[in-house]
Design a protein around this motif. Sequence first.
Motif, PDB file in Angstrom:
ATOM      1  N   PHE A  76     -58.268 -44.461-100.927  1.00  0.00           N
ATOM      2  CA  PHE A  76     -57.348 -43.282-100.234  1.00  0.00           C
ATOM      3  C   PHE A  76     -56.242 -42.916-101.030  1.00  0.00           C
ATOM      4  CE2 PHE A  76     -59.323 -45.282 -96.324  1.00  0.00           C
ATOM      5  CZ  PHE A  76     -60.022 -44.124 -95.866  1.00  0.00           C
ATOM      6  N   ALA A  77     -56.234 -43.222-102.240  1.00  0.00           N
ATOM      7  CA  ALA A  77     -55.642 -42.812-103.348  1.00  0.00           C
ATOM      8  C   ALA A  77     -55.189 -41.362-103.175  1.00  0.00           C
ATOM      9  CB  ALA A  77     -55.806 -43.321-104.644  1.00  0.00           C
ATOM     10  N   ALA A  78     -56.308 -40.538-103.234  1.00  0.00           N
ATOM     11  CA  ALA A  78     -55.987 -39.074-103.530  1.00  0.00           C
ATOM     12  C   ALA A  78     -55.399 -38.608-102.063  1.00  0.00           C
ATOM     13  CB  ALA A  78     -57.287 -38.238-103.353  1.00  0.00           C
ATOM     14  N   THR A  79     -55.580 -39.092-100.860  1.00  0.00           N
ATOM     15  CA  THR A  79     -55.073 -38.724 -99.829  1.00  0.00           C
ATOM     16  C   THR A  79     -53.302 -39.115 -99.833  1.00  0.00           C
ATOM     17  OG1 THR A  79     -56.872 -39.248 -98.562  1.00  0.00           O
ATOM     18  CG2 THR A  79     -54.767 -38.855 -97.086  1.00  0.00           C
ATOM     19  N   GLU A  80     -53.212 -40.027-100.446  1.00  0.00           N
ATOM     20  CA  GLU A  80     -51.700 -40.540-100.727  1.00  0.00           C
ATOM     21  C   GLU A  80     -51.005 -39.592-101.673  1.00  0.00           C
ATOM     22  OE1 GLU A  80     -47.951 -42.310-100.984  1.00  0.00           O
ATOM     23  OE2 GLU A  80     -49.639 -42.480 -99.236  1.00  0.00           O
ATOM     24  N   MET A  81     -51.793 -39.010-102.673  1.00  0.00           N
ATOM     25  CA  MET A  81     -51.062 -38.144-103.572  1.00  0.00           C
ATOM     26  C   MET A  81     -51.143 -36.976-102.972  1.00  0.00           C
ATOM     27  SD  MET A  81     -49.772 -37.426-106.427  1.00  0.00           S
ATOM     28  CE  MET A  81     -49.927 -38.696-107.362  1.00  0.00           C
ATOM     29  N   GLN A  82     -51.856 -36.656-102.202  1.00  0.00           N
ATOM     30  CA  GLN A  82     -51.634 -35.100-101.291  1.00  0.00           C
ATOM     31  C   GLN A  82     -50.521 -35.255-100.169  1.00  0.00           C
ATOM     32  OE1 GLN A  82     -54.616 -34.443 -98.033  1.00  0.00           O
ATOM     33  NE2 GLN A  82     -54.735 -32.336 -99.082  1.00  0.00           N
ATOM     34  N   ARG A  83     -50.402 -36.425 -99.917  1.00  0.00           N
ATOM     35  CA  ARG A  83     -49.169 -36.635 -99.055  1.00  0.00           C
ATOM     36  C   ARG A  83     -47.713 -36.486 -99.804  1.00  0.00           C
ATOM     37  NH1 ARG A  83     -46.057 -41.175 -96.832  1.00  0.00           N
ATOM     38  NH2 ARG A  83     -47.214 -42.452 -98.383  1.00  0.00           N
ATOM     39  N   GLN A  84     -47.649 -37.016-100.990  1.00  0.00           N
ATOM     40  CA  GLN A  84     -46.575 -37.201-101.915  1.00  0.00           C
ATOM     41  C   GLN A  84     -46.328 -35.557-102.188  1.00  0.00           C
ATOM     42  OE1 GLN A  84     -44.421 -39.372-102.369  1.00  0.00           O
ATOM     43  NE2 GLN A  84     -45.739 -40.652-101.031  1.00  0.00           N
ATOM     44  N   VAL A  85     -47.453 -34.844-102.519  1.00  0.00           N
ATOM     45  CA  VAL A  85     -47.303 -33.440-102.973  1.00  0.00           C
ATOM     46  C   VAL A  85     -46.827 -32.750-101.978  1.00  0.00           C
ATOM     47  CG1 VAL A  85     -48.559 -31.208-103.868  1.00  0.00           C
ATOM     48  CG2 VAL A  85     -48.956 -33.476-104.912  1.00  0.00           C
ATOM     49  N   PHE A  86     -47.465 -32.709-100.448  1.00  0.00           N
ATOM     50  CA  PHE A  86     -46.842 -32.166 -99.406  1.00  0.00           C
ATOM     51  C   PHE A  86     -45.351 -32.421 -99.084  1.00  0.00           C
ATOM     52  CE2 PHE A  86     -46.574 -32.525 -94.589  1.00  0.00           C
ATOM     53  CZ  PHE A  86     -46.541 -31.157 -94.471  1.00  0.00           C
ATOM     54  N   TYR A  87     -44.677 -33.685 -99.348  1.00  0.00           N
ATOM     55  CA  TYR A  87     -43.431 -34.065 -98.999  1.00  0.00           C
ATOM     56  C   TYR A  87     -42.669 -33.254-100.252  1.00  0.00           C
ATOM     57  CZ  TYR A  87     -44.669 -37.969 -96.212  1.00  0.00           C
ATOM     58  OH  TYR A  87     -44.972 -38.855 -95.000  1.00  0.00           O
ATOM     59  N   ALA A  88     -42.935 -33.270-101.424  1.00  0.00           N
ATOM     60  CA  ALA A  88     -42.389 -32.349-102.443  1.00  0.00           C
ATOM     61  C   ALA A  88     -42.249 -31.137-102.003  1.00  0.00           C
ATOM     62  CB  ALA A  88     -42.944 -32.745-103.935  1.00  0.00           C
ATOM     63  N   LEU A  89     -43.653 -30.582-101.683  1.00  0.00           N
ATOM     64  CA  LEU A  89     -43.465 -29.042-101.123  1.00  0.00           C
ATOM     65  C   LEU A  89     -42.203 -28.706-100.156  1.00  0.00           C
ATOM     66  CD1 LEU A  89     -47.362 -28.058-101.331  1.00  0.00           C
ATOM     67  CD2 LEU A  89     -45.640 -26.973-102.823  1.00  0.00           C
ATOM     68  N   ILE A  90     -42.233 -29.434 -99.320  1.00  0.00           N
ATOM     69  CA  ILE A  90     -41.184 -29.354 -98.222  1.00  0.00           C
ATOM     70  C   ILE A  90     -40.127 -29.171 -98.841  1.00  0.00           C
ATOM     71  CG2 ILE A  90     -40.320 -30.254 -96.168  1.00  0.00           C
ATOM     72  CD1 ILE A  90     -43.024 -31.346 -95.517  1.00  0.00           C
ATOM     73  N   ASP A  91     -39.703 -30.523 -99.512  1.00  0.00           N
ATOM     74  CA  ASP A  91     -38.487 -30.369-100.302  1.00  0.00           C
ATOM     75  C   ASP A  91     -38.112 -29.190-101.262  1.00  0.00           C
ATOM     76  OD1 ASP A  91     -36.075 -32.122-101.063  1.00  0.00           O
ATOM     77  OD2 ASP A  91     -37.035 -32.331-103.006  1.00  0.00           O
ATOM     78  N   GLN A  92     -38.811 -28.558-101.717  1.00  0.00           N
ATOM     79  CA  GLN A  92     -38.891 -27.505-102.594  1.00  0.00           C
ATOM     80  C   GLN A  92     -38.603 -26.498-101.663  1.00  0.00           C
ATOM     81  OE1 GLN A  92     -38.854 -26.934-106.202  1.00  0.00           O
ATOM     82  NE2 GLN A  92     -38.277 -29.199-106.107  1.00  0.00           N
ATOM     83  N   MET A  93     -39.263 -26.332-100.693  1.00  0.00           N
ATOM     84  CA  MET A  93     -39.044 -25.152 -99.806  1.00  0.00           C
ATOM     85  C   MET A  93     -37.706 -25.025 -99.149  1.00  0.00           C
ATOM     86  SD  MET A  93     -41.809 -23.124-100.207  1.00  0.00           S
ATOM     87  CE  MET A  93     -41.368 -22.067 -98.570  1.00  0.00           C
ATOM     88  N   SER A 132     -36.080 -39.195 -94.201  1.00  0.00           N
ATOM     89  CA  SER A 132     -34.542 -39.416 -94.951  1.00  0.00           C
ATOM     90  C   SER A 132     -34.635 -38.794 -96.470  1.00  0.00           C
ATOM     91  CB  SER A 132     -34.123 -40.742 -94.955  1.00  0.00           C
ATOM     92  OG  SER A 132     -34.935 -41.552 -95.464  1.00  0.00           O
ATOM     93  N   HIS A 133     -35.550 -39.004 -97.103  1.00  0.00           N
ATOM     94  CA  HIS A 133     -35.526 -38.325 -98.462  1.00  0.00           C
ATOM     95  C   HIS A 133     -35.323 -37.094 -98.724  1.00  0.00           C
ATOM     96  CE1 HIS A 133     -36.927 -42.540 -99.336  1.00  0.00           C
ATOM     97  NE2 HIS A 133     -37.226 -42.219-100.348  1.00  0.00           N
ATOM     98  N   LEU A 134     -35.446 -36.140 -97.467  1.00  0.00           N
ATOM     99  CA  LEU A 134     -35.195 -34.905 -97.673  1.00  0.00           C
ATOM    100  C   LEU A 134     -33.572 -34.746 -98.009  1.00  0.00           C
ATOM    101  CD1 LEU A 134     -37.338 -33.015 -94.904  1.00  0.00           C
ATOM    102  CD2 LEU A 134     -37.567 -32.944 -97.454  1.00  0.00           C
ATOM    103  N   LEU A 135     -32.689 -35.677 -97.240  1.00  0.00           N
ATOM    104  CA  LEU A 135     -31.359 -35.666 -97.440  1.00  0.00           C
ATOM    105  C   LEU A 135     -30.940 -35.827 -99.019  1.00  0.00           C
ATOM    106  CD1 LEU A 135     -30.370 -36.646 -93.973  1.00  0.00           C
ATOM    107  CD2 LEU A 135     -30.496 -34.511 -94.812  1.00  0.00           C
ATOM    108  N   ASN A 136     -31.580 -37.305 -99.313  1.00  0.00           N
ATOM    109  CA  ASN A 136     -31.038 -37.597-100.792  1.00  0.00           C
ATOM    110  C   ASN A 136     -31.512 -36.776-101.837  1.00  0.00           C
ATOM    111  OD1 ASN A 136     -31.506 -39.277 -98.456  1.00  0.00           O
ATOM    112  ND2 ASN A 136     -31.157 -41.126 -99.562  1.00  0.00           N
TER     113      ASN A 136
END
Length: 172
Positions: A76-93, A132-136
Motif C-alpha cells: 500500500f505504499a502507493a496509496t500512502e503516497m497518494q494520501r500525502q500528495v492529497f494532504y499537500a494539495l489541501i495545504d497548498q489550496m 493539525s499539520h494544516l496549522l503548523n
Amino acid sequence: MFHEFGHALHSLLSRTDYQHFSGTRVALDLAEMPSNLFEYYAWDYRLLKRFARHHSTGEIIPEKLVNSLQGARNMFAATEMQRQVFYALIDQMIFGEQPEPARDMSQLVYELKREHTSWNHVDGTHWHIRFSHLLNYGAGYYSYIYAKCFASTIWQSICEEDQREVFQTWRS
C-alpha cells in the motif's frame, strides 16, 4: 512511537549556536526527516526481536510475522503516497494564492479528493479539522514528502547495512 522519538532525538542532539535553528525548528524540508528515518527501525526485525515480545508468553515476535507486515505495508505504499500528495494539495489550496473568493472547506476537500484520489468522500466527516499539520505547515506540507524521500535514501545508503555493526556491538 519511533516517529516521535526521531523528533525527540532531533531536538536533543542538535548542536547549534542558535536555538531557533535546532531540532525541529529547521527548514520544513528537513524537520520531518529524522522522524521518518526512525520509522524504518520500527519495521526492522533485527531491532524488533530485541524487545517485541508477546505480553504473556514472552515469545519474541516471529520474523515471518514481521515480513508479512512489511509486505502489507509495501503493498500500500502507493496509496500512502497518494494520501500525502492529497494532504499537500489541501495545504497548498488553503495557504497558497487564492485566485477566487474563499470557498467552503468541506467542499474544497471533497473536490480535491474526487479529482486526485481514488477514495470516496463521506459527507459530514470534516476530517480536515483534525489535520493539525494544516496549522503548523502553512503551504509547506509538501516538505513531508521530501522528508520521506530523504529518510529513505539515508536508510538505504547508510543505516540498513550499518545496523549490523550496531546490533553486534549491543550484544557484546
